[in-house]
Design a protein around this motif. Structure first.
Motif, mmCIF file in Angstrom:
data_model
loop_
_atom_site.group_PDB
_atom_site.id
_atom_site.type_symbol
_atom_site.label_atom_id
_atom_site.label_comp_id
_atom_site.label_asym_id
_atom_site.label_seq_id
_atom_site.Cartn_x
_atom_site.Cartn_y
_atom_site.Cartn_z
ATOM 1 N N ARG A 52 0.009 4.371 -0.494
ATOM 2 C CA ARG A 52 -0.670 5.626 -0.152
ATOM 3 C C ARG A 52 -0.076 6.206 1.127
ATOM 4 O O ARG A 52 0.397 5.479 1.994
ATOM 5 C CB ARG A 52 -2.173 5.382 0.049
ATOM 6 N N SER A 106 0.665 -3.276 -5.994
ATOM 7 C CA SER A 106 0.758 -2.053 -5.192
ATOM 8 C C SER A 106 -0.461 -1.171 -5.403
ATOM 9 O O SER A 106 -0.821 -0.858 -6.542
ATOM 10 C CB SER A 106 2.006 -1.262 -5.583
ATOM 11 N N LEU A 107 -1.071 -0.774 -4.294
ATOM 12 C CA LEU A 107 -2.150 0.211 -4.344
ATOM 13 C C LEU A 107 -1.504 1.588 -4.283
ATOM 14 O O LEU A 107 -0.913 1.968 -3.279
ATOM 15 C CB LEU A 107 -3.115 0.015 -3.163
ATOM 16 N N SER A 164 -5.856 -3.032 3.760
ATOM 17 C CA SER A 164 -5.585 -2.982 2.319
ATOM 18 C C SER A 164 -4.649 -4.101 1.863
ATOM 19 O O SER A 164 -4.815 -4.635 0.761
ATOM 20 C CB SER A 164 -4.993 -1.626 1.945
ATOM 21 N N ASP A 219 0.866 -1.172 0.000
ATOM 22 C CA ASP A 219 0.000 0.000 0.000
ATOM 23 C C ASP A 219 0.904 1.223 0.000
ATOM 24 O O ASP A 219 1.551 1.519 1.006
ATOM 25 C CB ASP A 219 -0.921 -0.003 1.224
ATOM 26 N N SER A 255 -4.394 6.257 5.208
ATOM 27 C CA SER A 255 -5.417 5.215 5.045
ATOM 28 C C SER A 255 -6.789 5.801 4.717
ATOM 29 O O SER A 255 -7.678 5.092 4.257
ATOM 30 C CB SER A 255 -5.510 4.365 6.310
#
Length: 193
Positions: A57, A110-111, A80, A55, A60
């Motif tokens: 980002r 991968s986000l 996630s 993740d 969250s």
């Protein structure tokens, strides 16, 4: 006695009126997504793939419920990494892969982004969503990387319920995962290496 009855009657009227007009409170929301993936290929069950979820980002929180209040309730994504791992495994299982451990392929999913933006105009509220994923699959010194994006917009009368929000984000995430898991170049890399 008559005054007491009038007082009770007045209180009941106030309670009934306030329940009809309603003081609606909106809470923060944690989304528990279950994307639906439709696969288009069958791969060899002998392939070994280790899935590495990431993740990327910075936060969250994916957005805020638009309530007109200064402190808008946040919307966050539940676990996630588990979501990425679990969804990718299920999609690959549907293609025939059954061995999820190292030794052959490494698949990093991968986000990169997931955003929820709500705006209001008169009695309507519009929600804009977008997301971005990156998948890198490698074997030895060879690799393939794909980047996938999806966006959606939906208009509601009033503030969307928690169920409507979850369905909307789930559909968006299903779309981007379907793009990734049906990328023919990615699947060719796994099939022919």
């Amino acid at each position: 006695m008559k005054q007491l009855r009038l007082l009770v009657s007045g209180l009941l009227t106030i309670l009934a009126t306030s329940s009809l007009t309603g003081c609606v409170t909106f809470n923060s929301q944690t989304l528990d997504l279950h994307p639906q993936i439709q696969v288009s290929r069958v791969l060899s069950k002998e392939k070994r793939i280790e899935i590495v979820p990431k993740d990327l980002r910075s936060d969250s929180v994916i957005g805020y419920r638009y309530t007109g209040e200064a402190d808008a309730p946040s919307i966050v994504l539940k676990d996630s990494l588990h979501l990425l791992q679990h969804t990718t495994e299920h999609a690959l299982e549907d293609m025939g892969i059954v061995r999820f451990y190292g030794g052959e392929f490494n698949l990093t999913i991968s986000l990169i982004d997931l955003n929820y933006r709500a705006s209001e105009s008169k009695i309507k509220q519009t929600v804009n969503l977008d997301t971005k994923l990156k998948v890198t699959v490698s074997k030895g010194n060879k690799s393939y990387t794909g980047t996938y994006t999806a966006d959606k917009q939906q208009t509601f009368v009033g503030v969307p319920s928690e169920e409507e929000n979850e369905k909307l984000v789930n559909n968006l995430f299903s779309s981007v995962m379907n793009l990734a898991m049906n990328d023919q170049q990615l699947l060719d890399f796994i099939q022919f290496n």
